[in-house]
Write an enzyme that holds these catalytic residues in place. Structure first.
Site, short mmCIF file in Angstrom:
data_model
loop_
_atom_site.label_atom_id
_atom_site.label_comp_id
_atom_site.label_asym_id
_atom_site.label_seq_id
_atom_site.Cartn_x
_atom_site.Cartn_y
_atom_site.Cartn_z
N LYS A 99 2.36 -2.98 5.29
CA LYS A 99 2.09 -4.41 5.06
C LYS A 99 2.50 -4.81 3.65
O LYS A 99 2.61 -3.95 2.76
CB LYS A 99 0.62 -4.74 5.35
CG LYS A 99 -0.36 -4.48 4.24
CD LYS A 99 -1.72 -5.11 4.59
CE LYS A 99 -2.51 -5.31 3.30
NZ LYS A 99 -3.85 -5.79 3.46
N LYS A 107 -10.05 3.57 -0.60
CA LYS A 107 -9.74 3.50 -2.03
C LYS A 107 -10.08 4.80 -2.74
O LYS A 107 -9.36 5.20 -3.66
CB LYS A 107 -10.47 2.32 -2.69
CG LYS A 107 -9.87 0.97 -2.31
CD LYS A 107 -10.28 -0.13 -3.27
CE LYS A 107 -9.58 -1.43 -2.92
NZ LYS A 107 -10.11 -2.58 -3.67
N LYS A 163 1.08 -5.42 -3.21
CA LYS A 163 1.58 -5.16 -4.55
C LYS A 163 1.53 -3.68 -4.89
O LYS A 163 2.28 -3.18 -5.71
CB LYS A 163 0.74 -5.93 -5.58
CG LYS A 163 1.29 -7.31 -5.84
CD LYS A 163 0.62 -7.96 -7.03
CE LYS A 163 -0.85 -8.15 -6.85
NZ LYS A 163 -1.38 -9.36 -7.43
#
Ligand code: TRP
Length: 336
Positions: free
Chosen positions: A199, A113, A202
């Protein structure tokens, strides 16, 4: 014999999509009778990345309605909003002093992240909250003394950290927390519709995923334009986009349709148009009652908020007991 306790959580970052549903929420609903279940909407975790404060509360309430629409029964399970049980944050601070800097530095989700922020975002801000995220997660789990945590493989490392925190706390102070174990279930691997090499998530954008609540027309449109054959699949391998549609049909438990289309594929006469139609039909059949249920629930927002507060208070009564025990063991004065 008393039931074992299960806890899992989801971030309120918009609507539940097929990946969340088949990867987690469907299973959460399925195990409600077997375990004593706690399911949290983790709004404090959503604050670790940039977010819109005008939307956060509504998203949390909406997530409560979506979970109920997806089959979480508020009579059976305790659904709560993390920030309405402020003891999570208190325990997280104490755990910050039990976890080590070194082990947090090894968390792959933090590395992923923070790299994502550095390469994509304008403000380049990596919060300390993103770094200590797994400590708050350990508090979520241990505050209810959960025995099992249904998680995806991407969360196994965080769960290991929770176990290390429990073991270290018990050794340092006194045997107090059970060691939480992952509850890994077989979940279908769902790929992005627009780029089946990734994958379903969103974060890649609208065309890549299907929400549980977007409605028939939009679902049919997305499936119709899903990538099937890219022409570069090798040998006898099924191309990932075609495989993904088959996986979706299987996830919807349409076994006879699955088998018949698979026979067509093996015979070399599968028409992608048929494959897509069956996939879209299955998804519409699955999502339509769930979408309607959410609509009904959201028609009375005051009721949803009241329910969320009542259930969170139930969770808080347990959380307060745990924290009282922790305060005693760690040398903090008791409240009251
Ligand atoms: N980190 C989890 C995720 O991104 C969400 C989460 C927060 C969680 N607290 C938890 C999951 C406790 C399981 C248990 O999916």
């Amino acid at each position: 014999m008393s039931k074992k306790r299960v806890l899992s959580c989801i971030q309120p970052t918009g609507e539940i999509h097929l990946g969340n549903y088949f990867g987690a929420v469907k299973n959460w609903a399925a195990i409600q009778d077997v375990y004593d279940c706690f399911y949290g909407v983790v709004d404090l975790h959503a604050m670790t990345m940039s977010y819109d404060p005008k939307e956060l509360k509504d998203n949390s309430m909406q997530m409560i309605a979506e979970l109920i629409a997806c089959g979480i029964d508020p009579e059976k399970s305790i659904l709560f909003i993390q920030s309405l049980v402020p003891q999570h944050t208190e325990l997280a601070w104490i755990f910050n002093c039990v976890a080590s800097y070194g082990e947090l530095s090894r968390m792959t989700q933090f590395k992923d992240k923070s790299e994502q922020i550095e390469s994509n975002s304008k403000n380049q801000f990596i919060s300390a909250g993103l770094f200590t995220y797994p400590v708050l997660q350990a508090a979520d789990i241990l505050i209810y003394k959960a025995n099992f945590v249904p998680v995806g493989r991407d969360q196994v490392q965080h769960l290991e950290l929770s176990r290390n925190i429990a073991v270290r706390f018990n050794r340092q102070f006194k045997e107090f927390f059970p060691e939480p174990k992952p509850l890994l279930t077989d979940v279908p691997k769902l790929a992005s519709l627009a780029d089946p090499s990734k994958k379903m998530s969103k974060s890649f954008g609208e065309r890549h995923y299907v929400s549980m609540f977007e409605g028939e027309n939009s679902i049919r449109k997305k499936i119709r334009s899903a990538v099937t054959d890219t022409g570069d699949s090798q040998g006898d391998e099924m191309s990932p986009g075609v495989q993904n549609l088959f996986n979706l049909i299987k996830a919807c438990e349409k076994n006879s349709e699955f088998n018949s289309l698979m026979n067509d594929y093996k015979a070399g006469n599968l028409r992608y148009k048929d494959l897509k139609e069956v996939t879209a039909d299955a998804l519409v059949e699955l999502t339509e009652p769930i979408r309607k249920k959410k609509e009904e629930l959201m028609a009375d927002k005051t009721y949803i908020e009241k329910l969320a507060r009542t259930l969170s208070e139930k969770a808080a009564s347990i959380a307060r007991e745990t924290v009282a025990g922790v305060r005693k063991l760690t040398g903090l004065p008791g409240l009251t």
